[in-house]
Design an enzyme around this catalytic site. Structure first.
Site, PDB file in Angstrom:
ATOM      1  N   TYR A  66       0.620  -1.401   0.047  1.00 40.80           N
ATOM      2  CA  TYR A  66      -0.069   0.024   0.024  1.00 40.80           C
ATOM      3  C   TYR A  66       0.951   0.953  -0.117  1.00 40.80           C
ATOM      4  O   TYR A  66       1.470   1.628   1.055  1.00 40.80           O
ATOM      5  CB  TYR A  66      -0.992   0.080   1.264  1.00 40.80           C
ATOM      6  N   LEU A 215     -17.862  -3.306   1.714  1.00 39.11           N
ATOM      7  CA  LEU A 215     -18.830  -2.346   1.186  1.00 39.11           C
ATOM      8  C   LEU A 215     -18.612  -2.334  -0.576  1.00 39.11           C
ATOM      9  O   LEU A 215     -19.025  -1.323  -1.157  1.00 39.11           O
ATOM     10  CB  LEU A 215     -18.741  -1.002   1.681  1.00 39.11           C
ATOM     11  N   ARG A 217     -16.220  -1.890  -2.370  1.00 36.16           N
ATOM     12  CA  ARG A 217     -15.258  -0.633  -2.528  1.00 36.16           C
ATOM     13  C   ARG A 217     -16.061   0.632  -2.750  1.00 36.16           C
ATOM     14  O   ARG A 217     -15.798   1.606  -3.401  1.00 36.16           O
ATOM     15  CB  ARG A 217     -14.501  -0.982  -3.959  1.00 36.16           C
ATOM     16  N   PHE A 219     -19.341   0.608  -3.493  1.00 36.24           N
ATOM     17  CA  PHE A 219     -20.625   0.661  -4.303  1.00 36.24           C
ATOM     18  C   PHE A 219     -21.677   0.753  -3.372  1.00 36.24           C
ATOM     19  O   PHE A 219     -22.725   1.088  -3.677  1.00 36.24           O
ATOM     20  CB  PHE A 219     -20.506  -0.352  -5.441  1.00 36.24           C
TER      21      PHE A 219
END
Length: 343
Positions: A66, A215, A217, A219
């Protein structure tokens, strides 16, 4: 926001795997605090970390990939300030280079050794509480990769082991080499592939399930009928099949029953989606610790409040058909997910 959404819900605690430490029943995914979702307000992100801890979130999730190490460095001051209050999870296994589109998978012993030393240094800790293999390279035997991870436990560099995006058979094989505490894979109202075999294996072995992207991403928190218009430049979702063109329009229509349930409860669609993950896991006799990601304290409080929602049988029935109708794959390239190896 509703009164429910404005109220901080103090989370209950569950075991992180059989005999593991007690952690909040919801964790926090920290990836978006460094990249992938557009510009970052660092001050708000740090405030979100503190709000999470105040709400009872104790499992904080990052990875060496990340921000190419920057997310671990970003978390380091928070980790130092609250080391005894949190359970810190990071991952190895996805390699990047100067090509922004390149993703390689590395599971060999020497790579794992280099990866853990790098994470320990960037996080500023002597031991990682939960160390995941981020993705599986089928060319490297699990006996080799999990065997090396077990050595890290023996040396005191890592406390517990986790895997991500593996099949039920792979989880059982790895668990026979060294106990696995957590399995982290995508699981949501939009993505139920893990229910084929991984969920059952985790329940059988006493492995905690840590759903990422619960969730979808974002949406499931609201419609993205036109991602190009609604998402900022640099947001990786612009390249995701479910957010693109006709797929996005079709998927936006699938939110109707979620909105219906949310409206009837004075809740948000995101809260209903998170409550569904918690209850779906209970059906399987499984401990689940979803890790929704956010960079905003208000959204954090909204997410944690979902842990206090129990859906009725009628509501669950209304939500049941959604996943089967979703348009588009989870990623543009599904090669390194468990779905490919399972099929």
């Amino acid at each position: 926001m509703t009164e429910q959404n404005n109220t901080t819900h103090r989370l209950d605690r569950v075991e992180l795997g059989k005999g593991g430490p007690l952690v909040g029943v919801q964790g926090l995914g920290c990836m978006g605090m460094s990249e992938h979702y557009g510009a970052v307000d660092e001050a708000a992100a740090r405030e979100t970390l503190e709000a999470a801890l105040a709400a009872g979130v104790t499992l904080f999730d990052t990875a060496d990939v990340y921000g190419q190490g920057k997310n671990e460095e970003f978390l380091a001051p928070f980790v130092t300030a609250h080391r005894d209050e949190i359970t810190l999870a990071t991952k190895f296994g996805i390699e990047r280079n100067e090509d922004p589109t390149y993703r390689g998978i590395r599971n060999e012993r020497a790579y794992i050794r280099r990866a853990v030393e790098g994470s320990l240094r960037r996080l500023g800790v002597d031991v990682i509480d939960l160390y995941y293999m981020h993705r599986r390279d089928p060319a490297v035997p699990l006996s080799e990769s999990v065997g090396e991870m077990a050595e890290l436990v023996a040396e005191g560099k890592v406390r517990r082991l986790g895997l991500s995006e593996v099949t039920g058979a792979e989880l059982r094989e790895a668990h026979a080499v060294h106990p696995i505490s957590a399995l982290q894979s995508e699981w949501s109202l939009f993505s139920r592939d893990v229910e084929r075999s991984a969920v059952g294996a985790a329940a059988e072995l006493g492995v905690a399930f840590v759903p990422y992207s619960p969730l979808g991403r974002g949406f499931l928190a609201g419609a993205f009928a036109d991602a190009a218009a609604e998402l900022s430049e640099g947001d990786f979702r612009l390249r995701q099949p479910r957010f693109s063109g006709d797929n996005a329009k079709a998927n936006a229509a699938l939110l109707a029953p979620i909105r219906e349930v949310a409206a009837g409860r004075g809740a948000t669609p995101a809260q209903i989606a998170l409550a569904w993950v918690q209850q779906r896991a209970q059906v399987h006799g499984l401990t689940v610790i979803p890790i929704p990601g956010t960079r905003k304290p208000g959204r954090l409080r909204e997410n944690t409040a979902a842990a206090g929602i129990t859906l009725t049988a009628a509501e669950l029935s209304l939500l049941e058909p959604i996943a089967a109708a979703v348009a588009g794959d989870r990623y543009p390239d599904m090669t390194f997910t468990s779905v490919v190896r399972e099929s």
